[in-house]
Design a protein around this motif. Structure first.
Motif, short mmCIF file in Angstrom:
data_model
loop_
_atom_site.label_atom_id
_atom_site.label_comp_id
_atom_site.label_asym_id
_atom_site.label_seq_id
_atom_site.Cartn_x
_atom_site.Cartn_y
_atom_site.Cartn_z
N MET A 254 0.84 -1.20 0.00
CA MET A 254 0.00 0.00 0.00
C MET A 254 0.88 1.25 0.00
O MET A 254 1.81 1.36 0.78
CB MET A 254 -0.87 -0.02 1.26
CG MET A 254 -1.97 1.02 1.22
SD MET A 254 -3.28 0.63 2.39
CE MET A 254 -3.39 2.15 3.28
N SER A 255 0.59 2.17 -0.90
CA SER A 255 1.41 3.39 -0.96
C SER A 255 0.79 4.47 -0.07
O SER A 255 -0.39 4.77 -0.16
CB SER A 255 1.48 3.88 -2.40
OG SER A 255 0.20 4.18 -2.87
N GLU A 256 1.62 4.97 0.80
CA GLU A 256 1.11 5.96 1.75
C GLU A 256 1.85 7.27 1.58
O GLU A 256 3.06 7.28 1.42
CB GLU A 256 1.29 5.45 3.17
CG GLU A 256 0.49 4.18 3.42
CD GLU A 256 0.49 3.80 4.89
OE1 GLU A 256 1.37 4.26 5.62
OE2 GLU A 256 -0.41 3.04 5.28
N PHE A 257 1.12 8.36 1.61
CA PHE A 257 1.74 9.67 1.50
C PHE A 257 1.67 10.32 2.89
O PHE A 257 0.73 11.02 3.23
CB PHE A 257 1.00 10.52 0.47
CG PHE A 257 1.62 11.86 0.25
CD1 PHE A 257 2.95 11.97 -0.13
CD2 PHE A 257 0.88 13.02 0.42
CE1 PHE A 257 3.53 13.20 -0.34
CE2 PHE A 257 1.46 14.26 0.22
CZ PHE A 257 2.79 14.35 -0.16
N LEU A 258 2.67 10.01 3.70
CA LEU A 258 2.63 10.47 5.08
C LEU A 258 3.83 11.34 5.42
O LEU A 258 3.80 12.13 6.35
CB LEU A 258 2.58 9.26 6.03
CG LEU A 258 1.35 8.36 5.88
CD1 LEU A 258 1.52 7.10 6.69
CD2 LEU A 258 0.07 9.08 6.26
N ILE B 65 5.30 14.21 4.80
CA ILE B 65 4.94 15.45 4.11
C ILE B 65 5.97 16.53 4.33
O ILE B 65 6.44 16.74 5.43
CB ILE B 65 3.56 15.93 4.62
CG1 ILE B 65 2.50 14.86 4.31
CG2 ILE B 65 3.17 17.26 4.01
CD1 ILE B 65 1.50 14.68 5.41
N PRO C 125 6.23 20.11 4.84
CA PRO C 125 5.25 21.15 5.16
C PRO C 125 5.42 22.42 4.33
O PRO C 125 4.45 23.12 4.06
CB PRO C 125 5.50 21.44 6.65
CG PRO C 125 6.84 20.86 6.98
CD PRO C 125 7.11 19.78 5.98
N LEU C 126 6.64 22.71 3.92
CA LEU C 126 6.86 23.91 3.12
C LEU C 126 6.27 23.75 1.72
O LEU C 126 5.70 24.67 1.16
CB LEU C 126 8.37 24.21 3.01
CG LEU C 126 9.07 24.55 4.32
CD1 LEU C 126 10.57 24.65 4.11
CD2 LEU C 126 8.53 25.85 4.92
N GLU C 127 6.39 22.54 1.20
CA GLU C 127 5.82 22.26 -0.13
C GLU C 127 4.30 22.30 -0.07
O GLU C 127 3.64 22.89 -0.93
CB GLU C 127 6.32 20.89 -0.61
CG GLU C 127 5.88 20.56 -2.01
CD GLU C 127 6.29 19.13 -2.41
OE1 GLU C 127 6.05 18.19 -1.63
OE2 GLU C 127 6.84 18.97 -3.51
N ALA C 128 3.74 21.69 0.99
CA ALA C 128 2.29 21.66 1.14
C ALA C 128 1.73 23.08 1.26
O ALA C 128 0.70 23.42 0.69
CB ALA C 128 1.90 20.84 2.37
N GLU C 129 2.45 23.91 2.00
CA GLU C 129 2.04 25.30 2.19
C GLU C 129 2.07 26.06 0.86
O GLU C 129 1.12 26.77 0.51
CB GLU C 129 2.99 25.98 3.20
CG GLU C 129 2.71 27.43 3.47
CD GLU C 129 3.71 28.02 4.48
OE1 GLU C 129 3.33 28.15 5.65
OE2 GLU C 129 4.87 28.33 4.10
N ILE D 281 1.88 24.90 -2.22
CA ILE D 281 0.82 24.41 -3.12
C ILE D 281 -0.53 25.00 -2.70
O ILE D 281 -1.31 25.45 -3.54
CB ILE D 281 0.79 22.86 -3.13
CG1 ILE D 281 2.06 22.33 -3.81
CG2 ILE D 281 -0.46 22.33 -3.82
CD1 ILE D 281 2.25 20.83 -3.74
#
Lengths: 414, 300
Positions: free
Chosen positions: B1-5, B7, B9-13, B15
């Protein structure tokens, strides 16, 4: 790389700038050219030591007057993590700046001058940090060198602060007391030989051990839709992706979901981050998801797990920190922004103003700049919110002045 | 199972910010200089809107003094992305008499860019201009908001900025106003370089060590590859192994001695460096408040 956001608040004389300067200096985060600029300026201002506040005060007016006016952001990193300090002024007229700094921080440093003990400003800093539920608070008892590193002084301040803690609403806060001298460097980055009676960590050691998790606490998953992605490419002809940032909890492919406000049910079909598909994604990530069914979703809507729907109300009761020169009074209209959703709002009543020294509430019918009080707000359409205590991001809003377009206040929902 | 955990935070911010821009504004534009920060912005914009194309054009204000490597790189990237590129030339505004070329030893077209930028925003009625400025770069920029409102003259009112709380961005403006948007506000120079390394993002060759004809002035290394930078007769040209840490106008960007030929080496060099990135920017050396003054006038 982990990122930890920290808020600091303080006034001219409590040594906050010296503390930040000391951290930057001892972690070798001040580059030669910046250090030279500080030396040059310190000399020009007639200081015989390095004035580290020059490293943080960015505007001409701040440097000339030797004060911090606005929120400044300071960056440094260790081998373990990256730090962002939101540095704000500490006087009562800057309450709004402190609230702003605390709103995005996971940890906070409250400075107390060992000679003066807990003063009015300490109350205010703690009150704001407690109100906004900043998880980890460091009470740095500074200028220990000026009280001969006295354990009694330190313990007295600690005891006084513990009494303050009793009056605070949020009991789950982790509060750590550290005796320091920012000027001499005791217990800031490394330990200190001057405080043999203190067995705890230095400020930096403590920060290094904190888990730099999302500042928003874990809870139920909330996915506010920012925009709908429709590529108009042959390859993705029928693609409808819902783009947003995930808060509160994780989501997985196959999860049954409810779309708000339509209350339509569906299932998560795909979770994309850029061009990669995932079975599961964690809170704090900016995602693009698709649903099994062709449902109507647009900006401002929220996708949540079925059975975990938040409250839906056209009436809110909130603690508001007012940030505008024009007072907040009943019967006025604002635009309320809750996450990425905006609705028309009418102030029904302003009930009280909260004293930031924990002495309670006083009845009033208006809030002026920098005051915090309880307010009733009526909305043109319902919003889907959680209590701030359960989900920070989904329990907060801003009020936008329709005339000036400025952010006039911030509210946390009770 | 591929999980995107795991993260970033700078990239998420960043985007999140990009998605707010396209939702809150009618006509955004991305200010693209060909430098590493704007190249990073392009990657983040791709991530924010994939599988759709980047939903706004790129605007390059060409001072006429850009490094040729940067221009070649720009054109190739735009071609690959299938993005719209608008170029406006400072030279045109000089020819029209809108701005006056500086003269003398430190002449630079860097501050002239402001007029060309403001005219381009006006010409296309752009209401949001996305830029790669970072708060760690410079002390006036440390006070900058993510959504920074400018009046019809493009001016920054530093004492009257909107508070930014939680993740909520307020881009509401009146007609004639515009907003400068800084998605990588919270990134440091090292964050940008590490991201370029992790993502395998291509960058112009001048960021890597290369032999260049240079001369020394005020303790800094200036490019002498062509005659754009004014040079006194006693300023001796010598070939040195250098690279650029920041890429602006040729007349205001100094090189650093370096043998970093790969991205890994660049990243470790940045980690070891004791000089700040803008320490090699001649435009900031003019005065302590150089950036604050330029920003008040409409610089990004």
């Amino acid at each position: 790389m982990e990122v930890l956001k920290i808020a600091t608040a303080g006034s001219v004389d409590d040594g906050k700038s010296t503390l930040i300067g000391r951290i930057l200096y001892d972690t070798k985060s001040l580059t030669t050219d910046k250090l030279e600029a500080i030396e040059k300026r310190s000399k020009a201002n007639g200081f015989d030591y390095l004035d580290f506040s020059l490293a943080t005060d960015g505007l001409v007016a701040e440097r000339e007057q030797g004060i911090t006016i606005d929120v400044a952001h300071i960056y440094f990193s260790t081998a373990k993590k990256s730090y962002i300090i939101a540095d704000t002024p500490g006087h009562v007229e800057y309450t709004r700046n402190m609230v702003t700094g605390a709103s995005t921080s996971q940890a906070s440093i409250i400075l107390v001058d060992a000679r003066n003990g807990v003063i009015e400003q300490t109350y205010r800093h703690f009150f704001i940090n407690n109100l906004l539920r900043v998880k980890d608070v460091i009470v740095a008892v500074n200028k220990m060198d000026l009280v001969d590193y006295s354990e009694e002084k330190f313990n007295a301040i600690k005891a006084e602060f513990e009494r303050l803690k009793e009056k605070a609403d949020y009991k789950g806060q982790n509060i750590t007391f550290i005796p320091i001298s920012a000027l001499k460097g005791d217990n800031v980055v490394g330990g200190s030989e001057n405080t043999p009676w203190y067995n705890g960590q230095s400020i930096l050691q403590h920060l290094e051990d904190l888990k730099a998790q999302d500042v928003f606490e874990a809870g139920q998953a909330r996915f506010p839709v920012q925009t709908v992605i429709r590529p108009k490419k042959d390859e993705f002809h029928d693609f409808r992706g819902y783009a947003g940032k995930l808060y509160g909890g994780d989501i997985a492919v196959g999860d049954e979901v409810t779309v708000l406000p339509s209350l339509t049910k569906s299932k998560i079909k795909e979770i994309y981050f850029f061009d990669k598909k995932f079975d599961k994604a964690g809170r704090g990530s900016s995602l693009n998801i698709t649903l099994e069914d062709n449902v109507n979703v647009s900006r401002g809507d929220m996708i949540v797990k079925a059975g975990e729907e938040p409250s839906s109300e056209k009436q809110l009761r909130a603690k508001v920190c007012w940030m505008n020169g024009q007072n907040l009074v009943p019967k006025t209209k604002y635009l309320l922004q809750h996450g990425v959703n905006r609705v028309q709002a009418m102030i029904q009543s302003v009930d009280n103003v909260l004293a930031t020294d924990f002495s309670g509430a006083e009845a009033t019918d208006s809030l002026s700049l920098n005051q915090i009080g309880e307010v009733e707000i009526k909305l043109a359409k319902p919003v889907f919110f959680d209590k701030y205590t359960e989900n920070k991001q989904n329990g907060a809003f801003i009020l936008i002045d329709p005339q000036s377009n400025t952010t006039a206040g911030v509210g946390i929902i009770e | 199972m591929s999980e995107f955990l795991n993260i970033n935070p700078l990239e998420a911010e960043a985007i999140h910010i990009f998605r707010e821009v396209v939702s809150q504004f009618e006509k955004p534009v991305l200010l693209f200089s060909g430098g590493k920060d704007s190249i990073t912005l392009v990657r983040l914009a791709q991530k924010a809107f994939w599988p759709a194309k980047i939903p706004f054009p790129l605007l390059h204000v060409d001072t006429g003094h850009n490094f040729p490597e940067t221009i070649e790189f720009r054109d190739r990237l735009v071609e690959e992305l299938g993005a719209d590129l608008i170029v406006r030339y400072v030279q045109d505004d000089i020819d029209k008499g809108l701005v006056k070329e500086e003269s003398g030893k430190y002449a630079s077209r860097n501050s002239l860019q402001t007029t060309t930028l403001l005219n381009a925003l006006e010409e296309f009625k752009f209401d949001a201009a996305i830029g790669g400025a970072r708060r760690d770069e410079e002390k006036a920029r440390a006070k900058e908001r993510i959504f920074s409102v400018r009046d019809d003259f493009g001016q920054w009112d530093e004492k009257n900025q909107r508070p930014e709380l939680f993740d909520m961005l307020n881009g509401k403006i009146d007609l004639g106003q515009n907003v400068r948007v800084f998605p990588i506000s919270n990134w440091t120079e090292l964050d940008v370089w590490s991201y370029i390394e992790d993502e395998g993002i291509e960058i112009p060759s001048i960021y890597f060590a290369h032999k260049r004809k240079t001369f020394l002035r005020d303790g800094m290394i200036w490019s002498a590859e062509d005659d754009i930078v004014y040079r006194e007769e006693d300023e001796v040209v010598e070939e040195r192994l250098v690279r650029f840490r920041t890429v602006g106008d040729m007349s205001c960007t100094a090189a650093v001695l370096s043998d970093a030929v790969s991205i890994e080496k660049v990243v470790s060099e940045i980690k070891e460096s004791t000089i700040s990135e803008r320490g090699a920017r001649i435009d900031d050396k003019r005065s302590e408040a150089a950036m604050e003054v330029r920003k008040q006038q409409g610089y990004f």
